[in-house]
Design a protein around this motif. Structure first.
Motif: not given
Lengths: 113, 113
Positions: B52-59
């Motif tokens: 929840s401390n991140v808005g977006e993540k990509k892999d």
């Protein structure tokens, strides 16, 4: 790559019979879980287990269910007196540390007649 | 308790197109959101997660976005390939109850060549 293994892959039993589903978590993992998935429905949390104790359990995990780690490698789910509605796929999962990835087994399909 | 809703239940896309799956959750204490892919007859496998401390993540071709205010998170798959065909599950959990995932109902993704 280490895997969570489950046996049996499929078990058919008569209503009222006891069933034990077995899981071998990944060897250095410390936290263990059981989930179930009734056909066509969500995967549902049943119970978490750490340090030889249940950490949390859901409303589904009533007195008919129990878990045990009888030795250093197995983690079992026992259903004392199976009901028709216990028919489901049961997944075991484990993780090595709190906040670590959960690794799932391939599931044990239980059919209660 | 936590309730996770997932949409759509089925998604058919042409190879090369993008796929988006959306989930909403109810418990503001949830702070960990994994996505699992399950191929027919196989175990659920973690493909991406977000805290929840991140808005977006990509892999690579997979990305997850999280909107904490609105309590929703989404999975985006770009340039879909036939091997992306599977059931995708979102889940929500709190780090206070690690491994006690509330799963969505799943999305059957079919990628047609």
């Amino acid at each position: 790559e280490p895997e969570v293994t489950q046996t049996p892959s499929h078990q058919v039993t008569q209503m009222g019979q006891e069933v034990i589903l077995r899981c071998v978590p990944i060897s250095n993992h410390l936290y263990f879980y059981w989930y179930r998935q009734i056909l066509g429905q969500k995967v549902e949390f049943l119970v978490s287990f750490y340090n030889n104790e249940i950490s949390e359990k859901s409303e589904i995990f009533d007195d008919q269910f129990s878990v045990e780690r009888p030795d250093g490698s197995n983690f079992t789910l026992k259903i004392r007196s199976t009901k028709l509605e216990d028919s489901a796929m049961y997944f075991c999962a484990s993780t090595g540390f709190l906040t670590g990835e959960l690794f799932f087994g391939e599931g044990s399909r239980l059919t209660v007649l | 308790g936590e309730n996770v809703e997932q949409h759509p239940s089925t998604l058919s896309v042409q190879e090369g197109d993008s796929a988006v799956i959306k989930c909403t959750y109810s418990d503001s204490a949830s702070n960990y959101f994994p996505w699992y892919k399950q191929e027919l007859g196989k175990r659920p496998q973690l493909i991406i997660d977000i805290r929840s401390n991140v808005g977006e993540k990509k892999d690579q071709r997979i990305a997850v976005t999280l909107n904490k205010t609105a309590k929703h998170f989404s999975l985006h798959i770009t340039e879909t390939q036939p091997e992306d065909s599977a059931v995708y599950f979102c889940a929500a959990s709190s780090t206070d109850s690690w491994g006690k995932f509330q799963f969505g109902a799943g999305t059957q993704v079919v990628v047609t060549p």
